[in-house]
Design a protein around this motif. Structure first.
Motif, PDB file in Angstrom:
ATOM      1  N   LEU A  84       0.870  -1.177   0.000  1.00  0.00           N
ATOM      2  CA  LEU A  84       0.000   0.000   0.000  1.00  0.00           C
ATOM      3  C   LEU A  84       0.902   1.221   0.000  1.00  0.00           C
ATOM      4  N   SER A  85       1.058   1.841  -1.151  1.00  0.00           N
ATOM      5  CA  SER A  85       1.948   2.998  -1.254  1.00  0.00           C
ATOM      6  C   SER A  85       1.177   4.279  -0.954  1.00  0.00           C
ATOM      7  N   LEU A  86       1.812   5.154  -0.181  1.00  0.00           N
ATOM      8  CA  LEU A  86       1.196   6.440   0.148  1.00  0.00           C
ATOM      9  C   LEU A  86       1.704   7.546  -0.777  1.00  0.00           C
ATOM     10  N   GLU A  87       2.351   7.154  -1.902  1.00  0.00           N
ATOM     11  CA  GLU A  87       3.047   8.163  -2.695  1.00  0.00           C
ATOM     12  C   GLU A  87       2.144   9.236  -3.288  1.00  0.00           C
ATOM     13  N   ARG A  88       0.874   8.922  -3.485  1.00  0.00           N
ATOM     14  CA  ARG A  88      -0.028   9.955  -4.043  1.00  0.00           C
ATOM     15  C   ARG A  88      -0.524  10.923  -2.972  1.00  0.00           C
ATOM     16  N   LEU A  89      -0.408  10.558  -1.712  1.00  0.00           N
ATOM     17  CA  LEU A  89      -0.745  11.497  -0.626  1.00  0.00           C
ATOM     18  C   LEU A  89       0.531  12.251  -0.276  1.00  0.00           C
ATOM     19  N   ASN A  90       0.877  13.252  -1.063  1.00  0.00           N
ATOM     20  CA  ASN A  90       2.173  13.905  -0.855  1.00  0.00           C
ATOM     21  C   ASN A  90       2.058  15.423  -0.721  1.00  0.00           C
ATOM     22  N   GLY A  91       0.876  15.887  -0.324  1.00  0.00           N
ATOM     23  CA  GLY A  91       0.678  17.333  -0.190  1.00  0.00           C
ATOM     24  C   GLY A  91       1.347  17.892   1.060  1.00  0.00           C
ATOM     25  N   ILE A  92       1.714  19.149   0.963  1.00  0.00           N
ATOM     26  CA  ILE A  92       2.237  19.885   2.119  1.00  0.00           C
ATOM     27  C   ILE A  92       1.523  21.228   2.140  1.00  0.00           C
ATOM     28  N   ALA A  93       0.852  21.542   3.233  1.00  0.00           N
ATOM     29  CA  ALA A  93       0.157  22.821   3.329  1.00  0.00           C
ATOM     30  C   ALA A  93       1.153  23.951   3.567  1.00  0.00           C
ATOM     31  N   ASP A  94       0.682  25.188   3.434  1.00  0.00           N
ATOM     32  CA  ASP A  94       1.545  26.307   3.791  1.00  0.00           C
ATOM     33  C   ASP A  94       1.852  26.259   5.286  1.00  0.00           C
ATOM     34  N   PRO A  95       3.110  26.405   5.671  1.00  0.00           N
ATOM     35  CA  PRO A  95       3.426  26.441   7.104  1.00  0.00           C
ATOM     36  C   PRO A  95       2.683  27.592   7.798  1.00  0.00           C
ATOM     37  N   ASP A  96       2.270  27.343   9.037  1.00  0.00           N
ATOM     38  CA  ASP A  96       1.628  28.363   9.854  1.00  0.00           C
ATOM     39  C   ASP A  96       2.711  28.963  10.754  1.00  0.00           C
ATOM     40  N   ALA A  97       3.118  30.192  10.411  1.00  0.00           N
ATOM     41  CA  ALA A  97       4.263  30.781  11.114  1.00  0.00           C
ATOM     42  C   ALA A  97       3.936  31.034  12.582  1.00  0.00           C
ATOM     43  N   ARG A  98       2.691  31.438  12.859  1.00  0.00           N
ATOM     44  CA  ARG A  98       2.384  31.815  14.246  1.00  0.00           C
ATOM     45  C   ARG A  98       2.421  30.617  15.185  1.00  0.00           C
ATOM     46  N   SER A  99       1.804  29.520  14.769  1.00  0.00           N
ATOM     47  CA  SER A  99       1.851  28.334  15.632  1.00  0.00           C
ATOM     48  C   SER A  99       3.100  27.502  15.353  1.00  0.00           C
ATOM     49  N   ALA A 100       3.884  27.906  14.346  1.00  0.00           N
ATOM     50  CA  ALA A 100       5.105  27.168  13.973  1.00  0.00           C
ATOM     51  C   ALA A 100       4.799  25.700  13.738  1.00  0.00           C
ATOM     52  N   THR A 101       3.837  25.468  12.843  1.00  0.00           N
ATOM     53  CA  THR A 101       3.479  24.093  12.473  1.00  0.00           C
ATOM     54  C   THR A 101       3.235  24.029  10.970  1.00  0.00           C
ATOM     55  N   VAL A 102       3.254  22.807  10.452  1.00  0.00           N
ATOM     56  CA  VAL A 102       2.893  22.584   9.063  1.00  0.00           C
ATOM     57  C   VAL A 102       2.172  21.245   8.968  1.00  0.00           C
ATOM     58  N   MET A 103       1.134  21.187   8.144  1.00  0.00           N
ATOM     59  CA  MET A 103       0.429  19.929   7.908  1.00  0.00           C
ATOM     60  C   MET A 103       0.984  19.300   6.634  1.00  0.00           C
ATOM     61  N   ALA A 104       1.291  18.021   6.705  1.00  0.00           N
ATOM     62  CA  ALA A 104       1.807  17.322   5.527  1.00  0.00           C
ATOM     63  C   ALA A 104       1.203  15.929   5.445  1.00  0.00           C
ATOM     64  N   GLU A 105       1.133  15.424   4.214  1.00  0.00           N
ATOM     65  CA  GLU A 105       0.632  14.078   4.004  1.00  0.00           C
ATOM     66  C   GLU A 105       1.778  13.064   4.072  1.00  0.00           C
ATOM     67  N   ALA A 106       1.387  11.816   4.265  1.00  0.00           N
ATOM     68  CA  ALA A 106       2.371  10.770   4.558  1.00  0.00           C
ATOM     69  C   ALA A 106       3.389  10.579   3.444  1.00  0.00           C
ATOM     70  N   GLY A 107       2.985  10.803   2.202  1.00  0.00           N
ATOM     71  CA  GLY A 107       3.880  10.537   1.093  1.00  0.00           C
ATOM     72  C   GLY A 107       4.871  11.650   0.797  1.00  0.00           C
ATOM     73  N   ALA A 108       4.745  12.782   1.453  1.00  0.00           N
ATOM     74  CA  ALA A 108       5.694  13.882   1.235  1.00  0.00           C
ATOM     75  C   ALA A 108       7.072  13.452   1.743  1.00  0.00           C
ATOM     76  N   THR A 109       8.116  13.811   1.002  1.00  0.00           N
ATOM     77  CA  THR A 109       9.455  13.435   1.472  1.00  0.00           C
ATOM     78  C   THR A 109       9.915  14.395   2.574  1.00  0.00           C
ATOM     79  N   ILE A 110      10.831  13.907   3.379  1.00  0.00           N
ATOM     80  CA  ILE A 110      11.411  14.719   4.450  1.00  0.00           C
ATOM     81  C   ILE A 110      12.046  15.975   3.874  1.00  0.00           C
ATOM     82  N   GLN A 111      12.741  15.813   2.765  1.00  0.00           N
ATOM     83  CA  GLN A 111      13.428  16.965   2.174  1.00  0.00           C
ATOM     84  C   GLN A 111      12.450  18.037   1.709  1.00  0.00           C
ATOM     85  N   ARG A 112      11.345  17.637   1.094  1.00  0.00           N
ATOM     86  CA  ARG A 112      10.369  18.637   0.647  1.00  0.00           C
ATOM     87  C   ARG A 112       9.760  19.373   1.833  1.00  0.00           C
ATOM     88  N   ILE A 113       9.527  18.666   2.925  1.00  0.00           N
ATOM     89  CA  ILE A 113       8.999  19.342   4.123  1.00  0.00           C
ATOM     90  C   ILE A 113      10.038  20.315   4.668  1.00  0.00           C
TER      91      ILE A 113
END
Lengths: 470, 470
Positions: A84-113
């Motif tokens: 079961l590959s998660l490669e198509r779930l690879n979105g990364i939302a815009d980081p939220d600077a105030r809370s210093a968080t970012v939402m990302a999907e499982a298939g996103a690579t560490i480097q892209r995050i």
């Protein structure tokens, strides 16, 4: 039949048959093709849920996979299993600077995050060599460690909120950005580090950190292990929260990797017993550099360091790190490479290393060299040797893991268990712990469809009553 | 009968009957006696195990208790339940300076652990007002937060290794000092924050930190929430790892607590919308002070702060903190005090506070005041109001928790759920999450003897299939 049903759920183009997978290596490290009967690629969380619900109903075993960079056969599939590959779930939302968080999907690579965070002036606290291929889902499932754990903690520490899908397709979603959240059981902890055996991680909200303004890096030589460990203690305090790496190399590895067959040149004299790379990343470059150089000078003058050099450019910094991170020459030297990822009390490291050397000489004199290095700041050593014959590996496994248990260590610091280390898990965990792990696995995945056979077996001598049956 | 059997296991002197408990308040906050049928005090882990095995076999419900300082009726006992006190398990080993860890038993108080660490030149990263009474076991079971979570994380982050006893008496022990330990499921995470419902924590190995050399503390006034939040972002980066607290007080609370009926005097002008206390603890006092004052001056000159003062002595520092931490006057003012512990996205805080004020005026105009303050750096606000009649509390609960859900917040940041917040848990967790919590509870405690009725009910409308039945 199951594959046709899955095709009906996610589209036939996203169900790859065994033939279509022939050219696809089963992991990052080998050229061998996967043995899986198929690979399926759901396109969103709802599809992951539907696929798992179907597989659970049909008794179809499922191996979740990310970038396939794990080192413990954690995504190895048998011929009747599907990937079961998660490669198509690879979105990364815009980081939220105030809370210093970012939402990302499982298939996103560490480097892209990392890159997305950096654009927003923030740092993602997880980094390791396979960053370009490794996926977030895999890194969380394995609780990856890496090069910055000393400062930011392991993968677990990066997670504010998590979404995972249970074996029956239930979506358990808690995608909150909070530092503090005591609203009942912290379910994300159950999935992180469970190597895909308790649920499939689909999304996460990740903590980010301020992006440092620069790095100061030094390489030091020691003949005394205690002096190297004392420097760690001193820098931990004096560099406050800016110390990001404290790596150690035993002399044999350093000398080899900076020697004729090696990958780099030595910026200071070879032949010492230990070499340390330390790096601090702060926010006030001129002050940071001054403080760093003062501390390194003090280690040299009064702290037992025999030699020391501070990188004066990014090129010099990369040359220092190359000695530690480039294993090309080692792989050539060792042929069949046997490697270990161990946690140890710092006080036990020196005698552990000596004991390994002694026992290797006594019981496996054919072995080639003994390279020890690792994240001293995390109490995490990597130990590598070469054997002329792959059949020697079990002997060396027993030798190393036996000594790790005798020295109060752990058989896995950051690489996990997978299949490779499963039979040695008893060296680090008690029968009661193994029984509890099994009970959790059978509760969350009663049909045993999720990454079966990894980490813990659901049948065998450990009983559910917390006792060893034989 | 059960009590006699327990007396046989741990000695009659350690089984206190209801009569003997008459003068013993049921928690730190009330003078009411416990309703429990007895209190038992095992003297070591083996006795805890034997007592639980017996109670499990007899169906005897057990309420584990530490310092009884929790705020959610987390150790409240019914008349047929017995209290299991960990007070005799109060040992603290010598801190291990090299691994920066210390082993402590569950009954040791937070303050004693802090003191033991400090003698060894180390800092225990957990601190909160009840430190002198709160026990380690309770703090871990509740995943306490407190005053230093911004820097060191919540209680969960302090734990390297843990030992807990399951409801059937099985001892699950993993008392390792490692930063990295990926040897199978991280079982300690299951017990931390589970409020004594999944197991009884008996011992832990705790991470310690370098002991800072000094503290710099400032109080600032803002009329603009965004400017206060921006200062948090700036200090997080510029103070690197030394920022230890960033607290906010809404003007109404500050003005009250520094006013005629209050507990302190205002070291800067009252009447502003927000007040911030920030504190950094570093290792280089002269440089730290200079950098801190530069940053505070910059906040005043360019960052929107309307006023600012930096404490020039420990006495001035204590005076600033007293405004934030002393609730004596508030308790006098409010009579029946209604208080909330909430996590919120920082961006939602201002509108949440306004919405609460508006709805209180509309729906509960009899309420007395609205004090908001908290750990801005953790996204954690405490909100307090007074009501003339305790019967108004449910109305205000519904109002506040409804608005928290609407603003994407969490109904508990650091206090936990216990009994008090159980019926509001649905505001923060989905039916699927609640069903999974229930499934874990019934797996680990099938007879439901461990702290029953806290956090999550094992019967009722949430079914085990992850759906809401009604």
């Amino acid at each position: 039949m199951v594959l046709e049903e899955i095709a009906g759920l996610i589209g036939g183009a996203h169900v790859l048959s065994r033939d279509e997978l022939a050219g696809r290596p089963r992991d990052f490290w080998t050229k061998e093709p996967t043995r899986a009967r198929a690979l399926v690629r759901p396109g969103n969380v709802a599809e992951v849920s539907r696929v798992l619900a179907l597989c659970n109903a049909r008794g179809q075993k499922v191996i979740p996979e990310g970038g396939r960079t794990n080192l413990v056969q954690g995504t190895q599939a048998a011929g009747d299993e599907i990937l079961l590959s998660l490669e198509r779930l690879n979105g990364i939302a815009d980081p939220d600077a105030r809370s210093a968080t970012v939402m990302a999907e499982a298939g996103a690579t560490i480097q892209r995050i990392q890159e997305r965070a950096e654009v927003a002036g923030l740092r993602f606290g997880l980094d390791f060599g396979a960053r370009g291929s490794a996926s977030l889902g895999g890194a969380l499932a394995m609780n990856a460690g890496g090069l910055q754990a000393l400062r930011y903690g392991t993968a677990r520490s990066q997670v504010a909120g998590l979404e995972a899908v249970l074996s029956d397709g239930t979506v358990v979603s808690h995608l909150t950005p909070f530092t503090k959240d005591n609203t009942g059981y912290d379910l994300k902890q159950f999935f992180i580090g469970s190597e895909g055996t308790l649920g499939v991680i689909t999304r996460a909200v990740l903590h980010l950190h301020p992006l440092p303004a620069g790095a100061d890096t030094a390489l030091l030589a020691f003949d005394d292990f205690g002096a190297a460990a004392a420097l760690l203690g001193a820098l931990r305090a004096q560099l406050a929260g800016t110390l990001s790496s404290f790596e150690i190399m035993w002399g044999e590895f350093f000398d080899f990797n900076t020697g004729e067959q090696g990958v780099g040149t030595a910026p200071l004299a070879r032949g010492h017993a230990y070499y340390v790379i330390c790096e601090a990343e702060g926010f006030d470059p001129s002050f940071d550099r001054q403080r760093f150089e003062t501390l390194i000078a003090s280690a040299f003058e009064r702290g037992g360091a025999r030699d020391a050099v501070v990188a004066q450019s990014e090129r010099e910094r990369r040359e220092i790190w190359n000695i530690r991170e480039n294993f090309d020459a080692e792989i050539r030297l060792f042929g069949t490479l046997v490697d270990y990822d161990l946690s140890l009390p710092i006080d036990a490291m020196e005698s552990f290393a000596e004991a390994v050397r002694r026992e290797l000489q006594a019981k496996a004199p054919q072995n080639r060299g003994l390279h020890i290095m690792g994240h001293l700041g995390d109490g995490n050593l990597h130990l590598t040797t070469g054997v002329p014959d792959p059949e020697m590996k079990p002997l060396i496994d027993e030798l190393v893991y036996g000594l790790i248990a005798a020295h109060g260590g752990a058989i896995s610091a950051e690489h996990g268990i997978g299949i490779t280390k499963k039979r040695f898990l008893r060296h680090s965990r008690s029968p009661e712990e193994l029984a509890l792990m099994r009970r959790l696995k059978t509760t969350l995945d009663p049909a045993n469809i999720l990454n079966p056979g990894k980490v813990i077996d659901v049948t065998g001598p450990v009983t559910l009553e917390g006792r060893v049956a034989q």
